[in-house]
Design an enzyme around this catalytic site. Structure first.
Site, short mmCIF file in Angstrom:
data_model
loop_
_atom_site.label_atom_id
_atom_site.label_comp_id
_atom_site.label_asym_id
_atom_site.label_seq_id
_atom_site.Cartn_x
_atom_site.Cartn_y
_atom_site.Cartn_z
N TYR A 252 4.75 5.10 10.98
CA TYR A 252 4.99 3.68 11.22
C TYR A 252 5.80 2.97 10.15
CZ TYR A 252 0.60 3.43 8.48
OH TYR A 252 -0.38 3.58 7.52
N HIS B 214 -3.45 4.07 5.00
CA HIS B 214 -4.58 3.12 5.07
C HIS B 214 -5.85 3.82 4.59
CE1 HIS B 214 -7.67 0.48 6.66
NE2 HIS B 214 -8.10 1.45 7.42
N ARG C 29 0.86 -1.18 0.00
CA ARG C 29 0.00 0.00 0.00
C ARG C 29 0.90 1.23 0.00
NH1 ARG C 29 -2.23 0.34 5.44
NH2 ARG C 29 -0.83 2.09 5.75
#
Lengths: 329, 391
Positions: B298, B289, B285
């Site tokens: 992260y 998100h 990805r």
């Protein structure tokens, strides 16, 4: 007119058989529903006669039972799911409230989930924990679900067929401690005329207090009315039959006449159906009431150990005590 | 499964990875188009199956067009969210090949059960791309007809749709619609995070036990919001299939050709009555998100850069150029089409009216409910009480 004496359990079995006969898209699914006929034998003999594609023994996974039934419903089937016991429904809770209940709404009416979720519910059979609960408020609180409960063999026979034929997703609560009680069942009873699925019914007339109950507590209230009659008190008993939507017209009419109402259920009183019913009666019948609407319910504890369940469950005496309190106001 | 544990693979890969590096590094992939755009004629997967595609030049160009359009429409939706026109958006950036490859492998009669990120599959099913935007704008909850397009509603609750797909596939089998070339198959989309869910594991059990004509298509994009893959699993995800009794395979999810070939094979197996399989489309990805999170918290830039080098569109373009299947005029024309469609999408989103307030009461129950009717009437009276006022 074909009338037979059947237990409530056998009446359900006969109703399910009719449903399977009437519509080839009806499938029954659940744990042990096939060869065993269900732990309460409600599906006894159905797999033998309709085959294992119509009466499907499933893996032991409640979310799976409900979730795959959703897919079957999208495919055009009409699944009737058996959850073995009330306290086992929670693993399927997400599928029921987030998927079953909302698919019609989310799809703006393009998908129907014509599904029945049968749950033997309530206590009084001396079972171990998780086998005697009354989870109806969780489901009645969820828009998109309809919730009904039968209380006698005739209703069991008719209501299960009505539920299967309905396009609404229905949580069908079976009073497990009444499975073995017998009654007359008219096997030719029409499914939609006299008592449509979502209707309450006066099952005993009286003029002094209205008792409101459903499922296993209807019998308890009828017994209480019989006992009260000896003291000269005429209690009217209403079998609510439908918990969502509530059929309140019958209730309001009765309470306006009697001026007193007591709601009786096994589930804990806190945020239970009784609270909703009491609030609605208060809003609609305020000037007719002679005393506050009272509740007789299970205590706000987890369902207790079997040796003390008789202390937990509303019984004839607790109902009569509430009637006394209603008069003492 | 002729070669035993497919996870071990014929080349003896190492066993269960413990570290993040092992979980994400050097995966064994079915690949038909390298990141440099070099075409591999055929490849034998660890399942012993020979995977290949045989597209015409026109079809290759069509796949490229799909990829570009899907990326552009997704970018437009992200922009619309940033400008306050959508409440949130779940971007598919980086996952175009996994979605277009699997989406194009579906036949008309096949049914798909998506998550909320399958905009590329939705596009392949012929659904107007404005449909998911209406969901994320908040004017409805996804208004296409799942039966008309054979593409179910988006499912937000993680993994719930895998059970719906399983039940639907059981219904396909019960209808006798498997066992022939024109049989039906079902595909269930989910992510790496969903593999931790009970529903996904239950659907694996059910699909296996009932031999459901179903392809589980896991887009492993490496993160479940901020949680990396090793928070979900200690073995490669495709190996889980073996424990449930059906084949699992990992494909390069950034390779549209391999994704197509692997999915088509699995779908054909399903439609011929050979039961379920699990495809792990190994991808990444590239964005957040959803537009609500910040991936820089992260994950590290070098990881993103490494995946940029595996871009699913760049490699098809390189291939088309190398093989002289498409010229500069074609690429310009595709870009222009994508731009036009994005502009059109934007204009239609901005013109999308809010629903009438009382529509919130519609379609709660197929048979209606007297209590709800009462509530609706009361609410209508309340709204009418404002008529003529400044409200």
């Amino acid at each position: 007119m074909a009338t037979e004496t059947l237990t409530l359990g056998k009446a359900l079995n006969t109703g399910l058989r009719r449903a399977l006969e009437n519509d080839p898209k009806v499938v029954i699914m659940g744990e042990d529903v096939g060869k065993l006929g269900g732990v309460f034998r409600i599906t006894d003999g159905l797999q033998k006669d309709f085959g294992d594609q119509r009466v499907i023994d499933t893996p032991l996974a409640e979310s799976g039972i409900i979730g795959t039934a959703v897919g079957l419903a999208i495919r055009g089937y009409r699944p009737v799911c058996e959850i073995q016991f009330d306290g086992f429904v929670y693993p399927a809770y997400d599928q029921i409230v987030s998927q079953v209940a909302k698919m019609h709404y989310r799809s703006r009416g393009k998908l129907n989930i014509p599904m029945v979720i049968r749950i033997p519910f309530g206590g009084g059979i001396g079972a171990v924990e998780h086998h005697s609960e009354s989870p109806e408020a969780y489901f009645a609180h969820t828009a998109g679900l309809k919730v009904v409960s039968c209380a006698n063999p005739q209703d069991a026979y008719v209501m299960i067929q009505q539920a299967v034929a309905s396009d609404d997703p229905i949580v069908f609560l079976e009073p497990k401690r009444r499975y073995w009680e017998k009654g007359q069942v008219d096997l030719d009873a029409p499914l939609s005329e006299a008592y449509p699925l979502h209707s309450a019914r006066v099952v005993r007339s009286g003029s002094h207090v209205t008792l409101l109950a459903y499922g296993p507590m209807v019998r308890t209230c009828l017994d209480a009315a019989t006992a009260a009659a000896e003291d000269g008190r005429e209690l009217e008993v209403i079998d609510l039959r439908t918990l969502s939507p509530l059929d309140l017209g019958v209730v309001y009419e009765s309470v306006r006449r009697t001026g007193r109402a007591v709601v009786v259920h096994e589930a804990p009183s806190n945020v239970g159906l009784g609270a909703e019913i009491a609030a609605r009666i208060t809003e609609e019948c305020f000037y007719s009431l002679e005393s506050p609407v009272l509740r007789v319910a299970g205590f706000d504890t987890p369902y207790p150990a079997a040796r003390v369940e008789e202390d937990y469950l509303p019984d004839l005496d607790r109902v009569l005590d509430a009637v006394d309190r209603s008069f003492g106001w | 499964m002729a070669k035993g544990d497919p996870g071990a693979g014929p080349r003896g890969r190492r066993a269960a990875p413990r570290s993040r590096k092992a979980a994400t590094g050097d995966p064994e992939l079915v690949q038909l188009l390298t990141p440099e755009g070099a075409r591999v004629d055929s490849v034998t997967g660890p399942d012993g199956v020979e995977y290949r595609v045989d597209f015409t030049d026109e079809e290759y160009r069509g796949l490229y067009r799909d990829l570009v359009l899907v990326r552009k429409l997704d970018a437009e939706a992200t922009a619309l969210q940033r400008q306050g026109e959508l409440g949130i958006w779940a971007s598919l950036l980086g996952q175009e090949a996994a979605q277009v490859g699997s989406g194009r492998a579906l036949r008309t009669q096949d049914m798909a059960f998506p998550t909320y990120r399958e905009h590329g599959v939705l596009y392949c099913r012929g659904i107007d791309p404005i449909m998911p935007l209406s969901l994320f704008r908040g004017v409805d909850q996804g208004g296409w007809d799942p039966n008309e397009f054979k593409f179910n509603m988006y499912t937000i609750v993680i993994g719930a749709q895998t059970l719906h797909a399983t039940g639907y596939a059981m219904g396909v089998a019960m209808d006798g619609k498997t066992g022939t070339d024109d049989g039906e198959a079902v595909i269930a989309y989910f992510g790496d995070g969903a593999t931790s869910q009970g529903d996904v594991n239950e659907s694996f059990v059910w699909a296996g036990v009932f031999n459901a004509p179903l392809v589980f298509f896991c887009q492993n994009n490496q993160y479940a919001i901020s949680e990396p893959l090793e928070r979900q699993t200690r073995i490669p995800l495709y190996r889980r299939a073996a424990g449930f009794g059906f084949p699992g395979i990992r494909v390069d999810g950034n390779d549209v050709l391999a994704t197509y070939a692997v999915t088509r094979h699995a779908l054909d197996n399903a439609r011929h009555g050979q039961g379920p399989s699990l495809i792990e489309a190994y991808t990444y990805r590239m964005g957040a998100h959803t537009t609500s999170d910040d991936p820089t918290r992260y994950r590290i830039a070098s990881e993103v850069e490494a995946w940029q080098a595996k871009d699913p569109i760049a490699r098809v373009k390189a291939f088309l150029e190398r093989e002289q299947i498409a010229d500069a005029g074609f690429f310009t024309e595709v870009d222009e089409q994508a731009r036009r469609e994005a502009v059109d999408l934007r204009e239609r989103v901005l013109a999308m009216p809010d629903p009438e307030p009382t529509t919130l009461f519609e379609h709660v129950y197929p048979n209606g409910s007297p209590l709800l009717d009462e509530q609706r009437a009361e609410f209508s009276r309340y709204l009418e009480s404002f008529e003529g006022s400044a409200h």
